[in-house]
Design an enzyme around this catalytic site. Structure first.
Site, short mmCIF file in Angstrom:
data_model
loop_
_atom_site.label_atom_id
_atom_site.label_comp_id
_atom_site.label_asym_id
_atom_site.label_seq_id
_atom_site.Cartn_x
_atom_site.Cartn_y
_atom_site.Cartn_z
N ASP A 197 72.89 59.19 52.39
CA ASP A 197 72.35 57.92 53.18
C ASP A 197 73.10 58.46 54.34
OD1 ASP A 197 72.04 56.40 51.62
OD2 ASP A 197 73.21 55.06 51.60
N ASP A 199 74.73 57.13 56.73
CA ASP A 199 75.75 56.45 57.88
C ASP A 199 76.90 56.56 56.93
OD1 ASP A 199 75.57 54.98 55.06
OD2 ASP A 199 74.16 53.29 56.15
N GLU A 262 67.32 50.93 42.86
CA GLU A 262 67.24 52.04 42.51
C GLU A 262 68.48 53.30 42.20
OE1 GLU A 262 68.27 51.69 45.54
OE2 GLU A 262 69.58 53.12 45.93
N ASP A 263 69.64 52.99 42.87
CA ASP A 263 71.19 53.86 42.16
C ASP A 263 71.31 53.57 41.25
OD1 ASP A 263 71.59 51.04 43.61
OD2 ASP A 263 73.18 52.25 44.15
N MET A 289 82.10 54.78 56.98
CA MET A 289 80.54 54.62 56.55
C MET A 289 80.17 53.65 57.94
SD MET A 289 78.12 50.90 54.44
CE MET A 289 77.53 50.67 55.51
N1 UDH Z 1 67.80 53.98 55.34
C1 UDH Z 1 67.35 54.09 56.74
N2 UDH Z 1 66.64 53.41 57.63
C2 UDH Z 1 66.18 52.36 57.32
C3 UDH Z 1 66.70 51.96 56.11
C4 UDH Z 1 67.46 52.68 55.07
O1 UDH Z 1 66.79 55.69 57.21
O2 UDH Z 1 65.46 51.49 57.73
C5 UDH Z 1 68.57 54.60 54.77
C6 UDH Z 1 69.77 55.59 55.18
O3 UDH Z 1 70.14 56.63 54.87
C7 UDH Z 1 71.12 54.86 54.57
C8 UDH Z 1 69.93 54.25 53.36
O4 UDH Z 1 68.72 54.78 53.90
O5 UDH Z 1 72.31 55.11 54.67
C9 UDH Z 1 70.36 53.48 52.81
O6 UDH Z 1 70.02 51.73 53.59
P1 UDH Z 1 70.81 51.04 53.94
O7 UDH Z 1 72.60 51.24 54.38
O8 UDH Z 1 71.22 49.87 54.88
O9 UDH Z 1 71.61 50.43 52.35
P2 UDH Z 1 73.51 49.77 53.14
O10 UDH Z 1 73.51 49.04 51.09
O11 UDH Z 1 73.28 48.91 53.58
O12 UDH Z 1 74.62 50.54 53.69
C10 UDH Z 1 72.82 47.57 52.92
C11 UDH Z 1 72.60 46.03 54.03
C12 UDH Z 1 74.11 46.04 54.62
C13 UDH Z 1 73.72 44.60 55.53
C14 UDH Z 1 75.75 44.58 56.15
C15 UDH Z 1 75.37 43.59 57.30
N3 UDH Z 1 76.56 43.43 57.40
MN MN Z 2 74.10 52.01 54.64
#
Ligand code: UDH
Ligand code: MN
Length: 348
Positions: A197, A199, A262-263, A289
């Protein structure tokens, strides 16, 4: 008179011999291990920069040509444990960073496309790092700023592939990973694939971004989750599979649109086909993060969680063997290879 002439002649011949000796040393000099050592010292220095300053200057010593084949033949395999690691790394995302800052800091160590290989030893693996991406430029800047120096200190032979999903359709993280795998292999004979990811930034450079005997889960202790593993079957964030491991599980699924599942599907594939994974401990596996809100068009998709219960029935039809997409643009930056793709979202 004769004696004076003789002394003068002696002096001239001495100067001549001295210049000749210098000429020989300098001609052979670049290939000499001493200079390679000196270059190595600069790598320690960028480790330092990444830790304490916002932007170090690129250093000319990295321009030294050491990929001369004669030199390469004489290089030894890199040591099992890289000698210049720092351990814990200070990471903060408050500083407003620009790509140019990062290019100045690490650009001179890299080759076009975000490629690097250690100048003084041969890495056992060639690693492609795949980042699924859309509209996260600020995150990518932080990621490159911190992760490139780590990977250089880890003596990795690597390339960075940012796989950008075109358009505003539902995001498909897993399919972008498969595309990254396929596209990286068109470029080089990579042995190992790190899926990260954008981030997630590691807080310890002992967390080696390479492949292990078992599929690897790197991001085990993320600050957002109080540095605790959310679940024992978590395989999200940052992972690595060797080419063989990835082929055995038929890659990621391609059919998970929107957030979630997916993970877990990849984890299930691994449990079905390889039976086990490996992880670093919770100190080395620490991550910071970059905080963000949920992205547009990547809303949680409840049908993904249901799908992930059926991996046993789907894994061999949905994956690398059913991958289709179109590359629309490739950009070679010094810091990364950017590949924009149409992921062929089904129209229903
Ligand atoms: N990603 C992108 N662009 C997008 C969506 C996802 O680049 O529009 C990629 C990016 O590498 C990201 C990864 O996909 O790190 C995973 O997506 P994510 O960061 O959205 O997933 P995460 O589980 O977050 O970190 C879920 C949403 C959390 C919201 C929290 C609100 N407080
Ligand atoms: Mn994220």
């Amino acid at each position: 008179m004769g004696k004076k002439l003789f002394t003068l002649l002696l002096l001239y011949s001495f100067i001549f011999v001295a210049f000749f000796a210098l000429f020989i040393i300098f001609n052979k000099g670049w290939a000499h291990p001493y200079f390679i050592k000196a270059q190595n010292a600069e790598i320690i220095k960028i480790g330092f920069f990444s830790r304490f300053t916002r932007s170090g200057q690129g250093n000319e010593t990295s321009e030294v040509q050491v990929n001369d084949s004669a030199v390469e033949d004489s290089l030894k395999p890199c040591p099992e444990t890289p000698p210049n690691l720092l351990g814990p790394i200070q990471v903060e995302f408050e500083t407003n960073r620009f790509m140019d800052d990062v290019r100045k800091k690490v650009g001179s160590f890299l080759q076009m496309g975000g490629r690097y290989k250690p100048p003084d030893c041969i890495s056992k693996q060639k690693v492609a790092i795949i980042i699924p991406f859309r509209h996260r430029h600020e995150h990518l800047t932080h990621w490159l700023y911190y992760v490139h120096p780590n990977l250089i200190r880890q003596q990795l032979h690597y390339g960075i592939y940012v796989i950008n999903q075109d358009g505003d359709g539902k995001f498909n993280r897993a399919k972008l990973m498969n595309i990254g795998y396929a596209e990286a292999l068109k470029e080089d004979d990579y042995d190992c694939f790190v899926f990260s990811d954008v981030d997630l930034v590691p807080l310890d450079d002992r967390n080696l971004y390479r492949c292990f005997d078992l599929p690897r889960h790197f991001s085990v202790a993320i600050d957002k989750f109080n540095y605790k593993l959310a679940a024992i079957n978590n395989f999200g964030g940052v992972t690595a599979l060797s080419k063989e491991q990835f082929l055995i599980v038929n890659g990621f699924p391609n059919t998970y649109w929107g957030w979630g599942g997916e993970d877990d599907d990849l984890y299930n594939r691994i449990m079905l086909r390889i039976k086990s994974i490996s992880r670093p401990d919770a100190v080395i596996g620490r991550y910071k993060m970059i905080r963000h809100n949920r992205d547009l068009n990547n809303e949680q998709n409840p049908s993904n969680a249901k799908k992930a219960k059926e991996t046993g029935k789907t894994w061999d039809q949905d994956g690398l063997n059913s991958l289709n997409y179109t590359v629309t643009q490739t950009i070679k930056d010094i810091l990364f290879t950017f590949i924009a793709v149409d992921v062929h979202e089904p129209t229903e």
